[in-house]
Design a protein around this motif. Structure first.
Motif, PDB file in Angstrom:
ATOM      1  N   ARG A 122       2.341   3.491  -3.674  1.00  0.00           N
ATOM      2  CA  ARG A 122       1.215   3.782  -4.577  1.00  0.00           C
ATOM      3  C   ARG A 122       1.806   4.650  -5.953  1.00  0.00           C
ATOM      4  NH1 ARG A 122      -1.948   8.517  -5.709  1.00  0.00           N
ATOM      5  NH2 ARG A 122      -4.040   8.463  -5.796  1.00  0.00           N
ATOM      6  N   SER A 152      -5.304  -2.266  -8.179  1.00  0.00           N
ATOM      7  CA  SER A 152      -5.911  -0.602  -8.203  1.00  0.00           C
ATOM      8  C   SER A 152      -7.399  -1.059  -6.855  1.00  0.00           C
ATOM      9  CB  SER A 152      -7.213  -0.066  -9.128  1.00  0.00           C
ATOM     10  OG  SER A 152      -7.492   1.146  -8.604  1.00  0.00           O
ATOM     11  N   THR A 204       0.856  -1.254  -0.453  1.00  0.00           N
ATOM     12  CA  THR A 204      -0.332  -0.068  -0.429  1.00  0.00           C
ATOM     13  C   THR A 204       0.998   1.060   0.262  1.00  0.00           C
ATOM     14  OG1 THR A 204      -0.302   0.083   2.506  1.00  0.00           O
ATOM     15  CG2 THR A 204      -2.070  -1.170   1.124  1.00  0.00           C
ATOM     16  N   PRO A 262      -9.017  -0.175  -3.717  1.00  0.00           N
ATOM     17  CA  PRO A 262     -10.216   0.802  -2.747  1.00  0.00           C
ATOM     18  C   PRO A 262      -9.361   1.376  -1.782  1.00  0.00           C
ATOM     19  CG  PRO A 262     -10.970  -1.308  -2.698  1.00  0.00           C
ATOM     20  CD  PRO A 262     -10.328  -1.565  -3.066  1.00  0.00           C
ATOM     21  N   ALA A 263      -9.445   2.782  -1.607  1.00  0.00           N
ATOM     22  CA  ALA A 263      -9.139   3.829  -0.650  1.00  0.00           C
ATOM     23  C   ALA A 263      -8.167   4.526  -0.491  1.00  0.00           C
ATOM     24  CB  ALA A 263      -9.660   3.695   0.968  1.00  0.00           C
ATOM     25  N   THR A 264      -7.192   3.462  -1.900  1.00  0.00           N
ATOM     26  CA  THR A 264      -5.357   3.720  -2.016  1.00  0.00           C
ATOM     27  C   THR A 264      -5.576   3.992  -3.165  1.00  0.00           C
ATOM     28  OG1 THR A 264      -5.307   1.806  -0.389  1.00  0.00           O
ATOM     29  CG2 THR A 264      -2.894   3.094  -1.925  1.00  0.00           C
ATOM     30  N   GLY A 265      -5.972   3.170  -4.446  1.00  0.00           N
ATOM     31  CA  GLY A 265      -5.690   3.480  -5.696  1.00  0.00           C
ATOM     32  C   GLY A 265      -4.535   2.235  -6.385  1.00  0.00           C
TER      33      GLY A 265
END
Length: 642
Positions: A459, A488, A456, A490-493
């Motif tokens: 990015r 990809s 995570t 969620p909430a991280t991209g």
């Protein structure tokens, strides 16, 4: 720093003498870990010559910035956008393609009329067609030397070289001075004499100026104007020198009305040198030639040599995109990727053009050559998945072709990235290697080379989406095959979600399966190789072996304290052995000292398994769960009892 309590000089008085001595302790310096080499086609720049850049702005200045035909430009842009700090760029073109823009300057001095100086853009490409050069003779020796100025297509002065000579024995010889100081052009003498000045140059004036109260007609390009050179009622005292005449003529020309949108008259420059005047239009349009018409102009000597204000370079063409053989290059000639042999510090190699190759065998040919170079130079290769891998099934089928080039000095990343193209403002797909290199550089700076550039925290900045949205199941099928997936979350991209080398397939069971383990080993190998250079030609005895153990152990202990190795003690984390066991009498006789270094690298937590046990709770009489303070016993089954 050690100090001696006894001075080297003979003591002359009772007391304590202190002398500073240089330290005999040697250290191993920490080297770079994320300098990234980009090899491929760019708009401009020196061909097959490694150039170090530390920002995208510098890349734009040296290599022309973004181009729809250059995957390298976008890769470098993504590299710096994701945390990269230093790049080495090698421009490669198809053999025999690409021409340098050029112009040949002539001389009409004396009785000659011939070519004397050839000016060429320093590098092939259309960019050179935007260069302009201007010549003047306004020097301390106006009869022998000249000045050369270089302008860009917008008329901005870029470079200037003064007091140049065409005498090969002079220390201001034009080809030598320009060749050493210019980043834009190179010049070559092709005849005898010096080049004519730009613009219109008058004949030499005598010691007494002629009558200046005359009407003149001047034409710049297709615009013609008339004016009075000297009006005693408006212009004050009559000029008495060539320099004063030049100032008067310049003021008169600049006062004339320009054509719409032009700056030819308003920016006119008149320069006095020796007993002559040089008149140049105030633009870099080669069609804006200054011509003085009529008998009066002839009487003043203003109908002499007539040249454009600048001499434009023409004929420059961009080289074609390199093929596989061009990228591989020649080790003997240091071309293509082999040009990196000239660079001491390169840690990562990016070849984004491979993703667009139609033939898989072309990709494998380049990857195979690059992998061999990386093994020899301790570089890690970032391989882009082919652009034709449009889904997980295509990737599973296509990865089998890479079995022939699997190795632990490379990692493959899939899928490609969707980013906004700065040139068009539209979304398009890009190979990920440039962004991956930036993530690796950022991870190295924040955590260290031993941290996996994935998770995570890895990015991908600026990425809108991925060309393939992989599921957990699809990732689970590709990861064991040695494919590093991009996900990809969620909430991280978009993030990097894999850290395996191409040798990291489960079936190969390699000890170099993970990217951080391989890169940490490369970093240590290179650091020790450079840090122990002082050992060469030292006496090969126990004293030397002890120094080697001390220096190497100190370096490894620093890495241990930073968290590079597993183990709670240095003994569990690393060892250095250099003694009679590693270096025999035969080795000593042959001038060999053997050092054994062992490390226990930290492997990434690739699979995190969490066991969850559900507990049966009981309600108290008040209808609420009992608090921990109300429990009296804790039985072996893991349940609390009241």
């Amino acid at each position: 720093m050690p100090m001696s309590a006894v001075s080297a000089a003979r003591p002359t008085y009772p007391g304590v003498y202190v002398e500073e001595l240089p330290s005999s302790t040697r250290t191993i310096s920490t080297l770079t870990t994320s300098v990234t080499a980009f090899v491929g086609h760019t708009r401009r720049g020196p061909i097959d010559e490694p150039v170090r850049v530390t920002s995208f702005a510098e890349f734009e200045r040296r290599f022309g910035g973004l181009s729809a035909r250059s995957a390298i430009g976008y890769a470098v842009h993504q590299f710096f956008g994701n945390g990269g700090t230093t790049a080495v760029v090698v421009r490669v073109t198809k053999a025999g393609s690409g021409q340098c823009a050029h112009v040949t300057l002539r001389s009409t001095e004396g009785h000659s009329d011939c070519d004397v100086l050839e000016v060429r853009a320093k590098e092939p490409g259309v960019w050179g067609n935007g260069l302009r050069v201007a010549v003047d003779h306004h020097t301390l020796c106006p009869d022998d030397t000249f000045n050369l100025r270089v302008f860009d297509v917008r008329g901005r002065a870029r470079e200037s070289f003064t007091a140049l000579s065409m005498d090969a024995d002079s220390d201001r010889y034009a080809p030598t001075v320009v060749g050493a100081g210019s980043r834009l052009i190179r010049v070559e003498a092709v005849g005898e004499g010096r080049p004519d000045p730009s613009g219109t140059v008058s004949k030499p004036f005598g010691h007494h100026l002629p009558d200046l109260a005359v009407d003149l007609t001047v034409k710049i390009g297709d615009v013609e104007r008339e004016f009075t050179l000297y009006d005693p009622y408006c212009d004050g005292e009559v000029p008495c020198s060539v320099a004063e005449l030049g100032l008067l003529l310049e003021r008169k020309l600049r006062a004339l009305p320009d054509a719409h949108g032009r700056h030819a008259f308003a920016g006119t420059e008149v320069t006095a040198f020796g007993r002559r005047l040089q008149v140049v239009a105030g633009s870099t349009d080669s069609g804006d030639v200054v011509r003085f018409l009529g008998e009066c102009a002839n009487d003043l000597g203003l109908e002499a040599s007539v040249n454009p204000p600048v001499f434009p370079l023409t004929g420059g063409t961009d080289g074609e995109a390199p093929g596989p053989r061009d990228l591989i290059g020649s080790e003997a000639d240091k071309t293509g990727i082999q040009a990196l042999r000239q660079v001491a510090d390169v840690n990562l190699l990016v070849l984004p053009e491979l993703a667009a190759y139609e033939k898989t065998e072309d990709v494998l040919t380049v990857v195979s050559a690059a992998r061999l170079l990386c093994q020899e130079r301790r570089i890690f290769l970032l391989v882009d998945a082919p652009g034709k891998w449009t889904g997980a099934e295509a990737a599973r089928a296509g990865i089998a072709a890479f079995d022939a080039v699997r190795g632990n000095h490379a990692g493959l990343y899939f899928p490609h990235l969707h980013l906004t193209d700065p040139l068009t403002g539209r979304l398009r797909a890009f190979p990920p290697s440039g962004a991956i290199a930036g993530v690796i550089a950022r991870t190295d700076a924040e955590r260290g080379v031993w941290k996996a550039p994935a998770g995570t925290g890895a990015r991908l900045a600026g990425v809108h989406s991925l060309t393939v949205d992989l599921t957990d199941r699809e990732t689970g099928l590709l990861n064991p095959l040695g494919v590093n997936c991009l996900r990809s979350l969620p909430a991280t991209g978009p993030v990097v979600w894999g850290a395996r080398t191409l040798e990291g397939a489960d079936a190969l069971d390699s000890e170099w399966a993970y990217v951080p383990v391989r890169r940490l080993a490369l970093h240590i190998e290179e650091s020790l190789q450079r840090g122990l250079q002082w050992v060469v030609f030292e006496p090969n005895d126990e004293s030397l072996w002890q120094q080697i153990r001390l220096v190497a152990s100190s370096y490894l202990h620093t890495l241990f304290r930073q968290g590079a190795f597993k183990g709670s003690t240095p003994r569990e984390a690393y060892f250095v052995k250099c003694d009679r066991d590693t270096t025999t009498d035969e080795d000593i006789a042959n001038g060999i000292v053997n050092v054994q270094v062992g490390i226990a690298p930290v492997r990434p937590a690739e699979f995190v398994i969490v066991n969850i046990q559900q507990m049966s709770g009981q309600f108290s009489q008040s209808g609420q769960f009992g608090q921990f303070g109300q429990f009296d016993q804790f039985d072996q089954s893991g349940r609390f009892e009241l």
